[in-house]
Scaffold this motif. Structure first.
Motif, PDB file in Angstrom:
ATOM      1  N   GLY B  55      39.915  45.831  45.363  1.00  0.00           N
ATOM      2  CA  GLY B  55      40.084  45.531  43.950  1.00  0.00           C
ATOM      3  C   GLY B  55      41.544  45.606  43.530  1.00  0.00           C
ATOM      4  N   ASP B  56      41.768  45.244  42.265  1.00  0.00           N
ATOM      5  CA  ASP B  56      43.132  45.289  41.736  1.00  0.00           C
ATOM      6  C   ASP B  56      43.465  46.733  41.405  1.00  0.00           C
ATOM      7  OD1 ASP B  56      43.290  42.485  41.751  1.00  0.00           O
ATOM      8  OD2 ASP B  56      42.154  42.432  39.888  1.00  0.00           O
ATOM      9  N   ARG B  57      44.308  47.331  42.181  1.00  0.00           N
ATOM     10  CA  ARG B  57      44.642  48.714  41.887  1.00  0.00           C
ATOM     11  C   ARG B  57      46.050  49.012  42.361  1.00  0.00           C
ATOM     12  NH1 ARG B  57      44.023  52.091  46.045  1.00  0.00           N
ATOM     13  NH2 ARG B  57      43.022  53.784  44.941  1.00  0.00           N
ATOM     14  N   PHE B  58      46.663  50.000  41.708  1.00  0.00           N
ATOM     15  CA  PHE B  58      47.992  50.420  42.129  1.00  0.00           C
ATOM     16  C   PHE B  58      47.886  51.221  43.416  1.00  0.00           C
ATOM     17  CE2 PHE B  58      49.089  49.522  37.753  1.00  0.00           C
ATOM     18  CZ  PHE B  58      50.401  49.094  37.850  1.00  0.00           C
ATOM     19  N   GLN B 107      53.620  43.199  40.917  1.00  0.00           N
ATOM     20  CA  GLN B 107      53.455  42.545  42.217  1.00  0.00           C
ATOM     21  C   GLN B 107      54.256  43.281  43.278  1.00  0.00           C
ATOM     22  OE1 GLN B 107      51.731  39.439  43.261  1.00  0.00           O
ATOM     23  NE2 GLN B 107      52.215  40.533  45.164  1.00  0.00           N
ATOM     24  N   CYS B 108      53.532  43.850  44.254  1.00  0.00           N
ATOM     25  CA  CYS B 108      54.238  44.534  45.350  1.00  0.00           C
ATOM     26  C   CYS B 108      54.662  43.535  46.405  1.00  0.00           C
ATOM     27  CB  CYS B 108      53.338  45.594  45.996  1.00  0.00           C
ATOM     28  SG  CYS B 108      54.106  46.417  47.409  1.00  0.00           S
ATOM     29  N   VAL B 109      55.789  43.820  47.045  1.00  0.00           N
ATOM     30  CA  VAL B 109      56.297  42.931  48.096  1.00  0.00           C
ATOM     31  C   VAL B 109      55.323  42.846  49.274  1.00  0.00           C
ATOM     32  CG1 VAL B 109      57.630  44.724  49.279  1.00  0.00           C
ATOM     33  CG2 VAL B 109      58.383  42.346  49.427  1.00  0.00           C
ATOM     34  N   ARG B 113      48.632  43.482  44.081  1.00  0.00           N
ATOM     35  CA  ARG B 113      49.056  43.039  42.754  1.00  0.00           C
ATOM     36  C   ARG B 113      48.078  43.590  41.731  1.00  0.00           C
ATOM     37  NH1 ARG B 113      48.044  37.081  42.666  1.00  0.00           N
ATOM     38  NH2 ARG B 113      45.972  37.894  42.835  1.00  0.00           N
ATOM     39  N   VAL B 114      48.606  44.052  40.632  1.00  0.00           N
ATOM     40  CA  VAL B 114      47.744  44.456  39.528  1.00  0.00           C
ATOM     41  C   VAL B 114      48.048  43.503  38.376  1.00  0.00           C
ATOM     42  CG1 VAL B 114      47.016  46.313  38.011  1.00  0.00           C
ATOM     43  CG2 VAL B 114      47.827  46.834  40.309  1.00  0.00           C
ATOM     44  N   PRO B 115      47.076  42.667  37.999  1.00  0.00           N
ATOM     45  CA  PRO B 115      47.362  41.666  36.969  1.00  0.00           C
ATOM     46  C   PRO B 115      47.358  42.265  35.572  1.00  0.00           C
ATOM     47  CG  PRO B 115      45.115  41.417  37.777  1.00  0.00           C
ATOM     48  CD  PRO B 115      45.732  42.541  38.553  1.00  0.00           C
TER      49      PRO B 115
END
Lengths: 203, 235
Positions: B55-58, B107-109, B113-115
């Protein structure tokens, strides 16, 4: 007693088990901030995780690369071939009581197939993450997504594998000693016992 | 060998197909997974999606291995170097300046990505202007109270309106693990540019590249054109 797993198979199994454990344990702080705040040393842990992942396919590849892998190859052929009864057993979650089991039941076959294919998937996606400079950004995002989803599935499958092993001590012991009683085989794997006795009439 | 239907134990070769199917699906997922992830996020919401694997998470990174903790009243931000008025700002000083709100991806390199993260803070350019950049200043160096992390921007990059000194994100004060109470947020660049636990802003002629750049990451970390983003690079 009859031989269920030869020494090469047992060595591959326990080497894989060790590598998977290192990968899962090092993944925890990389994935969960709460764990990272307890253990720290993120760079070192990431390095251990990456290089353990790089060598993960090696035990199987080495075992399959020579004549010593004949027992493993025979078992992989068993994972490949499914009878109609086994398919029905899988679809009904074990409700096919008349089924004569071979060396592996359908759940064990699925476990082996899933773990085998997940090694390929985790290796490839992990490679994209570890050497991300060589891949476009959307691939890195895709690889992160797949790596995470498979990681979750792997933890569930391995946990189930361990629970089943602990509940079936004879089967677990046979992965340690290599041998299992004919009584067990006659009850849990009669088709395999018949194969073995046909192949080794002196037993 | 003739086929004998009374011997169904011969079996159908299914295992290999399942093996190749799972492996193939996973590898195709490298190419198409980012689209699948967006679709999943839109369907079930990023709140729930963030709890699931994939999922989208940091992902929380700390180069020192711990999350440094400074209370909001003890927090200080120094602005020094090639400025007319070196300053030490408190969190209240920052909050008394005009605030900006951004809703932008993180956006991490490495790909995650967390939108649509909500950010609030002050423009870095406002902080620089309050201190008065001298004419010979060409870049900015940032330091972190974790004692290790550093970052850099050119002065023109630092003056972009989407580069902020943030004191709120995700609808609340910035937590210690996210780099609070105050961090940098450089919207058009990869996440490692958004230095956490910001404690120092220093104007210099030519900035020394930061921690991640010294470990091989690009100094100009533009995300560029990806997933609907259009962040025009400037130097």
């Amino acid at each position: 007693m009859i031989v269920r797993f030869d020494s090469v198979e047992r060595l591959v199994h326990w080497t894989n088990a060790l590598l998977f454990m290192v990968l899962i344990l090092t993944a925890l702080p990389l994935y969960f901030a709460q764990v990272e705040s307890l253990v720290g040393r993120r760079a070192l842990i990431a390095e251990i995780h990456t290089w353990t992942g790089v060598i993960l396919p090696l035990p199987l590849l080495i075992a399959l690369s020579g004549s010593w892998g004949s027992g493993l190859r025979a078992d992989i052929r068993r994972f490949n071939l499914w009878t109609k009864g086994e398919l029905k057993w899988l679809m009904t979650a074990g409700k096919n009581p008349g089924l004569e089991m071979g060396k592996f039941n359908p759940g064990q076959k699925m476990n082996a197939i899933f773990v085998g294919s997940s090694i390929v998937v985790m290796f490839c996606t992990g490679f994209v993450l570890g050497w991300f400079n060589f891949f476009p950004l959307s691939w890195r995002t895709g690889a992160t997504f797949v790596h995470d989803v498979f990681a979750g599935a792997i933890v569930v499958v391995i946990a189930g594998h361990i629970v089943f092993a602990l509940a079936n001590r004879h089967a677990l012991m046979s992965m340690i000693s290599g041998r299992i009683s004919k009584l067990w085989a006659s009850q849990r794997a009669p088709r395999w016992l018949a194969e073995e006795q046909a192949g080794h009439p002196e037993i | 060998m003739s086929r004998d239907i009374s011997q169904p134990e011969q079996g159908i070769p299914i295992g290999r197909r399942v093996f190749l199917g799972i492996a193939g699906l996973g590898i195709l997922g490298i190419v198409f997974g980012s689209k699948v992830q967006s679709a999943v996020g839109e369907t079930i919401g990023t709140g729930i999606g963030g709890l699931l694997p994939g999922g989208d998470r940091f992902r929380i990174y700390s180069i020192t291995g711990s999350f440094p903790n400074i209370g909001s009243t003890d927090y200080r931000l120094t602005v020094s170097g090639l400025v007319d008025h070196p300053m030490t700002l408190t969190l209240d000083d920052l909050k008394s300046m005009p605030s900006v709100h951004l809703v932008k991806d993180f956006q991490c390199v490495t790909g995650w990505r967390v939108p649509q993260v909500h950010w609030e803070g002050v423009k870095l350019s406002d902080v620089i202007d309050a201190a008065g950049a001298r004419s010979q200043a060409g870049g900015v160096e940032f330091s972190s109270f974790d004692g290790a992390d550093t970052e850099s921007l050119t002065l023109s990059q630092a003056r972009r309106s989407d580069v902020i000194v943030a004191y709120r994100m995700l609808g609340g004060p910035i937590s210690s693990s996210h780099g609070g109470p105050v961090r940098l947020y450089v919207a058009p660049m990869y996440g490692y540019k958004s230095l956490k636990w910001l404690s120092g802003i220093r104007l210099v002629e030519k900035p020394v590249p930061g921690y991640w750049e010294q470990n091989g990451y690009p100094v100009d970390a533009w995300v560029g054109n990806f997933d609907g983003r259009q962040d025009a690079p400037i130097t």
